[in-house]
Enzyme design. Structure first.
Site, PDB file in Angstrom:
ATOM      1  N   ALA A 200       0.938  -0.958  -0.184  1.00  0.00           N
ATOM      2  CA  ALA A 200      -0.148   0.071   0.165  1.00  0.00           C
ATOM      3  C   ALA A 200       0.962   1.078  -0.079  1.00  0.00           C
ATOM      4  CB  ALA A 200      -0.791   0.141   1.271  1.00  0.00           C
TER       5      ALA A 200
ATOM      6  N   TRP B  46       0.693   4.028   1.178  1.00  0.00           N
ATOM      7  CA  TRP B  46       0.536   5.028   2.442  1.00  0.00           C
ATOM      8  C   TRP B  46       1.434   4.218   3.540  1.00  0.00           C
ATOM      9  CZ3 TRP B  46      -1.268   2.076   6.325  1.00  0.00           C
ATOM     10  CH2 TRP B  46      -2.184   0.858   5.762  1.00  0.00           C
ATOM     11  N   CYS B  47       1.710   2.984   3.240  1.00  0.00           N
ATOM     12  CA  CYS B  47       2.190   2.326   4.145  1.00  0.00           C
ATOM     13  C   CYS B  47       3.794   2.343   4.504  1.00  0.00           C
ATOM     14  CB  CYS B  47       2.015   0.725   4.134  1.00  0.00           C
ATOM     15  SG  CYS B  47       2.877  -0.414   4.985  1.00  0.00           S
ATOM     16  N   TYR B  48       4.051   2.653   5.869  1.00  0.00           N
ATOM     17  CA  TYR B  48       5.747   2.826   6.161  1.00  0.00           C
ATOM     18  C   TYR B  48       6.540   1.776   5.687  1.00  0.00           C
ATOM     19  CZ  TYR B  48       9.658   3.369   9.044  1.00  0.00           C
ATOM     20  OH  TYR B  48      10.986   3.325   9.460  1.00  0.00           O
TER      21      TYR B  48
END
Length: 480
Positions: free
Chosen positions: A167, A169-171
């Site tokens: 994803a 947005w995932c760190y």
């Protein structure tokens, strides 16, 4: 020597010659009634002697400090993957145990709560996943972008397809991206997909390909899946047979893992990759992926007898979760405190206390289902107040059980939704003591019944007999 005449003088039960006695119809009737009364009262007394009487008191809990409380549970989560399901325990004394696995078992289940395979292998607990150092080094796009249109085609063109479901947005997805692309580029150079055809690395953006990620039961990002040609089989239930990779995510480790995956496959026959001869290191880093999106969690934990929490949640030290997509609906098959009581023991105890055990399984069979479209980010909380009940016989303990009240609510979660069982043991306990019955008291009562009924019947017979004699005299006109 004492003569027999002197002994006879102390006879309490002197006999009247039979010729001097007279039988009457009224006496016979009273004798029958007296016999029936004796039998009835004897039966009542025998029943009272055989029945168990108890006394109940409320005292301070006498449990020693080192005594732990056992919590048994069997919970089914239709929308929580076993891959990330975690059982955590905490209490007011500062105890905080995360992802308990020793006494907990997990099974993948479908939406109908049916088990779809053997026990899910959680693997060893990882304390950290290695990544490349963050830098500004340029890297090319080495992995192929997959979507719903080309996924099946590409997976059937190569013996091994390794996919990064991520994803943006995932760190952790962003931490993996540079090493993933570098490793994919190195593998592409060493094993040209057009010439070699044994392995290829791909990626899927789960914010764009929602249905594709859902079909592979992706709940945490990034999730690395290993698909082997000929083994990614879908049965009538839509199950996928593939593996998840949980190892380090730096470039060198990824390249080494890919080489170990492709090594057993002969270059001239990359049609099937069913046999896995990976090294021990790679074996530890990968495990079968969950076959379904649901999970049944069963087992037990031991906790201190202080207020605390048992929490079920999605947990990982190297994955991110979209809380808006998390659904913590669950069905409680069993949730109880204390030692397991066998049905035979419980039936014996029921004879002592018919009401005992009525509240030791208040949550069993209850469902807490939420619609993710209407209830996003929902945490389900159960507040439990428990009291120990101890049944004693003389000096030894017959049974110890915990009864509790339960109140549940749905609350909006500020972060990742969880299922929380907040338990609060009472400092008091109910002590039920069995009162023993005296056999001598029983014999005394039986004698009293026999003697009392016999005496009362004799008095009634005397009154009735004299009354009848008086009536006859009156009828004959005799003066008296």
């Amino acid at each position: 020597m004492v003569s027999s005449a002197k002994i006879k003088s102390v006879d309490f039960y002197r006999k009247i010659p039979r010729d001097l006695t007279e039988a009457s119809l009224s006496g016979a009737g009273l004798s029958i009634i007296a016999a029936l009364a004796m039998m009835f009262l004897f039966g009542m007394e025998l029943h009272n002697y055989l029945s168990i009487s108890t006394s109940t008191s409320v005292i301070v809990d006498r449990s020693p400090d080192e005594d732990y409380l056992r919590i048994d549970f069997n919970l089914s989560f239709p929308a929580l993957s076993c891959e990330f399901a975690s059982v955590d325990v905490s209490d007011v004394l500062g105890t905080n145990r995360l992802n308990i696995t020793k006494t907990v078992r997990k099974y993948s289940i479908n939406k109908h709560l049916q088990t779809t395979g053997s026990e899910f292998d959680s693997g060893p607990v990882t304390h950290g996943v290695k990544h490349d150092e963050e830098d500004d080094e340029e890297y090319g796009e080495g992995s192929v972008t997959l979507n719903a249109d080309n996924f099946d085609r590409i997976s059937h063109q190569h013996a091994i397809l390794v996919v990064n479901f991520y994803a943006p947005w995932c760190y952790w997805s962003n931490r993996l991206k540079p090493s993933w692309e570098k490793a994919a580029k190195i593998i592409r150079e060493r094993h040209d997909p057009e010439v070699d055809g044994r392995i290829i690395m791909g990626k899927v953006d789960c914010t764009e390909e929602v249905d594709l990620c859902r079909s592979h039961h992706i709940q945490g990002y990034p999730s690395i899946r290993i698909f082997r040609k000929g083994s990614d089989i879908r049965d009538e239930h839509g199950h996928h047979e593939h593996e998840s990779y949980y190892g380090d995510r730096d470039t060198d480790t990824l390249v080494k893992t890919m080489e170990e995956l492709v090594a057993p496959i002969a270059l001239e026959s990359p049609n099937l990759a069913l046999e896995d001869k990976s090294s021990t290191t790679t074996e530890k880093a990968k495990r079968p992926a969950p076959r379904e999106a649901g999970c049944r969690i069963e087992g037990f934990v031991r906790v201190k007898k202080v207020p605390g929490n048992l929490v079920i949640s999605a947990r990982s030290g190297a994955h991110s979760f979209d809380s808006s997509l998390m659904n913590m609906s669950h069905v409680i098959t069993d949730f109880s405190f204390g030692k397991k009581i066998t049905p035979r023991v419980m039936s014996d105890i029921k004879r002592i206390l018919p009401y005992i055990g009525a509240s030791h399984a208040k949550l069993n069979g209850k469902s807490y289902l939420t619609d993710p479209d209407d209830h996003a980010n929902v945490t389900v909380e159960h507040y439990l107040q428990l009291v120990k009940t101890e049944v004693m016989r003389s000096t030894h303990q017959l049974i110890e059980e915990y009864e509790f009240t339960a109140h549940s609510s749905l609350v909006h979660a500020l972060s990742i939704p969880v299922v929380k069982f907040h338990y609060e043991p009472s400092p008091m306990q109910v002590l039920v003591t069995e009162n023993p019955k005296s056999f001598s008291h029983f014999i005394t009562n039986v004698c009293a019944i026999i003697g009392g009924v016999f005496t009362v019947a004799g008095i009634l017979d005397s009154i009735l007999h004299n009354t009848m004699r008086l009536v006859k005299k009156v009828e004959l006109g005799k003066n008296f």
